[in-house]
Design a protein around this motif. Sequence first.
Motif, PDB file in Angstrom:
ATOM      1  N   ASP A 252      68.523 -56.659   5.916  1.00  0.00           N
ATOM      2  CA  ASP A 252      69.597 -56.279   7.017  1.00  0.00           C
ATOM      3  C   ASP A 252      68.964 -55.785   8.225  1.00  0.00           C
ATOM      4  OD1 ASP A 252      68.811 -53.864   6.211  1.00  0.00           O
ATOM      5  OD2 ASP A 252      70.743 -53.156   5.466  1.00  0.00           O
ATOM      6  N   CYS A 253      67.857 -55.732   8.358  1.00  0.00           N
ATOM      7  CA  CYS A 253      67.195 -55.260   9.532  1.00  0.00           C
ATOM      8  C   CYS A 253      65.892 -55.935   9.684  1.00  0.00           C
ATOM      9  CB  CYS A 253      66.741 -53.750   9.399  1.00  0.00           C
ATOM     10  SG  CYS A 253      68.278 -52.913   9.859  1.00  0.00           S
ATOM     11  N   PHE A 254      65.525 -56.156  11.027  1.00  0.00           N
ATOM     12  CA  PHE A 254      64.218 -56.980  11.205  1.00  0.00           C
ATOM     13  C   PHE A 254      63.334 -56.381  12.258  1.00  0.00           C
ATOM     14  CE2 PHE A 254      62.278 -60.281  14.396  1.00  0.00           C
ATOM     15  CZ  PHE A 254      61.218 -60.695  13.465  1.00  0.00           C
ATOM     16  N   TYR A 255      62.129 -56.215  12.162  1.00  0.00           N
ATOM     17  CA  TYR A 255      61.159 -55.578  12.974  1.00  0.00           C
ATOM     18  C   TYR A 255      60.241 -56.681  13.367  1.00  0.00           C
ATOM     19  CZ  TYR A 255      58.476 -51.907  15.130  1.00  0.00           C
ATOM     20  OH  TYR A 255      57.526 -51.245  15.821  1.00  0.00           O
ATOM     21  N   PHE A 256      59.931 -56.685  14.814  1.00  0.00           N
ATOM     22  CA  PHE A 256      58.950 -57.265  15.409  1.00  0.00           C
ATOM     23  C   PHE A 256      57.767 -56.715  15.789  1.00  0.00           C
ATOM     24  CE2 PHE A 256      56.546 -60.040  18.497  1.00  0.00           C
ATOM     25  CZ  PHE A 256      56.168 -61.169  17.444  1.00  0.00           C
ATOM     26  N   ALA A 257      56.646 -56.745  15.152  1.00  0.00           N
ATOM     27  CA  ALA A 257      55.304 -55.937  15.616  1.00  0.00           C
ATOM     28  C   ALA A 257      54.526 -56.898  16.486  1.00  0.00           C
ATOM     29  CB  ALA A 257      54.673 -55.394  14.813  1.00  0.00           C
ATOM     30  N   GLY A 258      54.516 -56.964  17.704  1.00  0.00           N
ATOM     31  CA  GLY A 258      53.810 -57.665  18.414  1.00  0.00           C
ATOM     32  C   GLY A 258      54.086 -57.910  20.007  1.00  0.00           C
ATOM     33  N   ILE A 259      53.899 -58.821  20.812  1.00  0.00           N
ATOM     34  CA  ILE A 259      54.170 -58.696  22.258  1.00  0.00           C
ATOM     35  C   ILE A 259      54.931 -59.974  22.577  1.00  0.00           C
ATOM     36  CG2 ILE A 259      52.030 -57.536  23.104  1.00  0.00           C
ATOM     37  CD1 ILE A 259      50.811 -60.217  23.874  1.00  0.00           C
ATOM     38  N   THR A 260      55.677 -59.812  23.292  1.00  0.00           N
ATOM     39  CA  THR A 260      56.964 -60.895  23.886  1.00  0.00           C
ATOM     40  C   THR A 260      56.201 -62.347  24.005  1.00  0.00           C
ATOM     41  OG1 THR A 260      58.067 -59.224  25.205  1.00  0.00           O
ATOM     42  CG2 THR A 260      58.663 -61.293  25.554  1.00  0.00           C
ATOM     43  N   ALA A 261      55.140 -62.372  24.364  1.00  0.00           N
ATOM     44  CA  ALA A 261      54.396 -63.652  24.647  1.00  0.00           C
ATOM     45  C   ALA A 261      53.933 -64.428  23.379  1.00  0.00           C
ATOM     46  CB  ALA A 261      53.265 -63.603  25.522  1.00  0.00           C
ATOM     47  N   ASN A 262      54.038 -63.617  22.383  1.00  0.00           N
ATOM     48  CA  ASN A 262      53.826 -64.343  20.923  1.00  0.00           C
ATOM     49  C   ASN A 262      54.683 -64.526  20.071  1.00  0.00           C
ATOM     50  OD1 ASN A 262      50.868 -64.234  21.824  1.00  0.00           O
ATOM     51  ND2 ASN A 262      50.400 -62.319  20.719  1.00  0.00           N
ATOM     52  N   GLY A 263      55.798 -65.438  20.568  1.00  0.00           N
ATOM     53  CA  GLY A 263      56.993 -65.727  19.722  1.00  0.00           C
ATOM     54  C   GLY A 263      57.996 -64.841  19.536  1.00  0.00           C
ATOM     55  N   ALA A 264      58.072 -63.635  20.214  1.00  0.00           N
ATOM     56  CA  ALA A 264      59.154 -62.691  19.955  1.00  0.00           C
ATOM     57  C   ALA A 264      60.439 -63.245  20.084  1.00  0.00           C
ATOM     58  CB  ALA A 264      58.773 -61.299  20.668  1.00  0.00           C
ATOM     59  N   VAL A 265      60.763 -64.000  21.378  1.00  0.00           N
ATOM     60  CA  VAL A 265      62.183 -64.127  21.459  1.00  0.00           C
ATOM     61  C   VAL A 265      62.416 -65.300  20.642  1.00  0.00           C
ATOM     62  CG1 VAL A 265      63.681 -65.346  23.328  1.00  0.00           C
ATOM     63  CG2 VAL A 265      61.694 -63.691  24.093  1.00  0.00           C
ATOM     64  N   GLN A 266      61.949 -66.345  20.463  1.00  0.00           N
ATOM     65  CA  GLN A 266      62.148 -67.371  19.368  1.00  0.00           C
ATOM     66  C   GLN A 266      62.536 -66.867  18.002  1.00  0.00           C
ATOM     67  OE1 GLN A 266      62.963 -70.655  20.221  1.00  0.00           O
ATOM     68  NE2 GLN A 266      63.962 -70.437  18.409  1.00  0.00           N
ATOM     69  N   TYR A 291      61.930 -59.734  27.160  1.00  0.00           N
ATOM     70  CA  TYR A 291      62.373 -59.913  25.898  1.00  0.00           C
ATOM     71  C   TYR A 291      63.734 -59.607  25.521  1.00  0.00           C
ATOM     72  CZ  TYR A 291      63.101 -59.055  20.793  1.00  0.00           C
ATOM     73  OH  TYR A 291      63.708 -58.709  19.488  1.00  0.00           O
ATOM     74  N   THR A 292      64.292 -58.466  26.300  1.00  0.00           N
ATOM     75  CA  THR A 292      65.767 -58.098  26.173  1.00  0.00           C
ATOM     76  C   THR A 292      66.729 -58.594  27.013  1.00  0.00           C
ATOM     77  OG1 THR A 292      65.397 -56.406  27.884  1.00  0.00           O
ATOM     78  CG2 THR A 292      64.726 -56.063  25.470  1.00  0.00           C
ATOM     79  N   ASN A 293      66.257 -59.227  28.243  1.00  0.00           N
ATOM     80  CA  ASN A 293      67.181 -59.845  29.211  1.00  0.00           C
ATOM     81  C   ASN A 293      67.479 -61.261  29.328  1.00  0.00           C
ATOM     82  OD1 ASN A 293      68.747 -60.528  31.543  1.00  0.00           O
ATOM     83  ND2 ASN A 293      67.880 -58.633  32.378  1.00  0.00           N
ATOM     84  N   ALA A 294      68.499 -61.736  28.553  1.00  0.00           N
ATOM     85  CA  ALA A 294      68.592 -63.350  28.752  1.00  0.00           C
ATOM     86  C   ALA A 294      68.238 -64.028  30.217  1.00  0.00           C
ATOM     87  CB  ALA A 294      69.905 -63.700  28.212  1.00  0.00           C
ATOM     88  N   THR A 295      68.522 -63.511  31.270  1.00  0.00           N
ATOM     89  CA  THR A 295      68.391 -63.996  32.624  1.00  0.00           C
ATOM     90  C   THR A 295      66.941 -64.248  32.811  1.00  0.00           C
ATOM     91  OG1 THR A 295      68.782 -61.791  33.731  1.00  0.00           O
ATOM     92  CG2 THR A 295      70.975 -63.238  33.111  1.00  0.00           C
ATOM     93  N   LYS A 296      66.188 -63.267  32.234  1.00  0.00           N
ATOM     94  CA  LYS A 296      64.773 -63.349  32.266  1.00  0.00           C
ATOM     95  C   LYS A 296      63.915 -63.797  31.210  1.00  0.00           C
ATOM     96  CE  LYS A 296      65.408 -60.601  35.988  1.00  0.00           C
ATOM     97  NZ  LYS A 296      65.275 -59.276  36.004  1.00  0.00           N
ATOM     98  N   GLY A 297      64.526 -64.806  30.567  1.00  0.00           N
ATOM     99  CA  GLY A 297      63.718 -65.575  29.448  1.00  0.00           C
ATOM    100  C   GLY A 297      63.677 -64.941  27.999  1.00  0.00           C
ATOM    101  N   GLY A 298      64.731 -63.832  28.110  1.00  0.00           N
ATOM    102  CA  GLY A 298      64.813 -63.155  26.878  1.00  0.00           C
ATOM    103  C   GLY A 298      65.756 -63.462  25.764  1.00  0.00           C
ATOM    104  N   VAL A 299      66.176 -62.650  24.928  1.00  0.00           N
ATOM    105  CA  VAL A 299      67.142 -63.331  23.932  1.00  0.00           C
ATOM    106  C   VAL A 299      68.638 -63.325  24.468  1.00  0.00           C
ATOM    107  CG1 VAL A 299      65.638 -62.103  21.972  1.00  0.00           C
ATOM    108  CG2 VAL A 299      67.663 -60.677  23.129  1.00  0.00           C
TER     109      VAL A 299
END
Length: 423
Positions: A252-266, A291-299
């Motif tokens: 019910d929760c997801f944690y991504f450990a890494g940097i944005t450039a390494n597939g975080a958004v997808q 990562y956080t902003n859709a207008t900057k290529g994020g989610v």
Amino acid sequence: MKRTTAIAGLAAIALAAAGCSSSGSSSTSSGSTAGSGGSTVDFYSSLPMQGASNAQTIPLVNGIKLALAQAGGKAGQWTVNYQVLDDSTAAAGAWDPGQTAANARKVASDSKAVYYMGEFNSGASEVSIPILNQAGIPQVSPANTYIGLTTSLRGSAPGEPTKYYPSGTRTYLRIVPIDSIQAAAGLMAMKQAGCTKVAVANDKQAYGGGLATLLELEKGLYGMTIVSNTGIDPKAPNFRSYASTIKGQGADCFYFAGITANGAVQITKDVHSAIPTAKVFGGDGVCTESYTNATKGGVPASLYPLIQCTVATQNLTAYPGGKAFLAAYKAKYGVSNPDPYAIYGYEVMKLGLDTVKSLGAKGNSKSDVLKALFATKDRPSVLGTYGFNANGDTTLKAYGLYKVGSDGEPVFDQTLTPPKTVS
């Protein structure tokens, strides 16, 4: 911030490859015209100025330059020649081992070099620390959190950290708390959010893999259940199969450990598609607008209410001198709410300037600068009062928890000071 099997051997490869890679593009910036002879000392930063991380590193460098400008380009009697080195490449879109090694060799061969600010990614520091260590160059990271760079605590790899210091003397310090603290802060945040089953994905780099390991080591301290910890291929076109798997695990929760450039958004998009109600968490490697902003290529914006992330920086206005820093930053750059790493850039430069200044005529001695850095205790700063232990780790112990505002930017929520960490 920011171990694959290949990465683990890069330090040795970098040392053997001297002369085989050219230095990255750099720019020179000093608050006043650089002097000649014995009047000048050289400061360097080595950070990924290309790719997704530059949403954090550009403000970081701006903070560095602001501190230098306020000092008039001087550290006491010494004129500071500051050079910005880029440890990334356009092809990689992120930090690059060869480029990082080239930067470190450049500085190691500079007789006037007394201060190196970097790296941003922990994996990059695995490469640069041994090179700079052999040359006795003081190195301070404004961002690294991987525990194996300085300690042999659980979660580090065999041979760490000794293998990074071939001279036998420590030359590396950092002004951000280590990942045993960040992992505990993340667990606290997930506990507060009501998570019952957490799926963790990591990018298999030193930072991401290390942070994920610490989440597992510390989960029992905070009563959390982690259903899986999966190393991903950062270049994979999608992660739908992974998302389906963790859905089956009841996450019910997801944690991504890494940097944005390494597939975080997808991977976040795919997890959200499979589990629309899953809350999303991450460390400082993703707590940025890329990562956080859709207008900057994020989610997508639909994810904003679900995301929480940790950064060592807390509410900037609550820091000693925080309001003054924000006012000065806005006056110089026209930005009133900079990325949290801006203040770490500011402090890492201030630390170097103050240390060199305090040494007077010995400010051009890298060995004296190094001793003075490790002797730092109860330093008042924009980050609060801190010092360094014998490992070179900061005595600061808190992380800030950030949520995402309606504009897609990370917004400070609360300070988390973990009562327990792995030992």
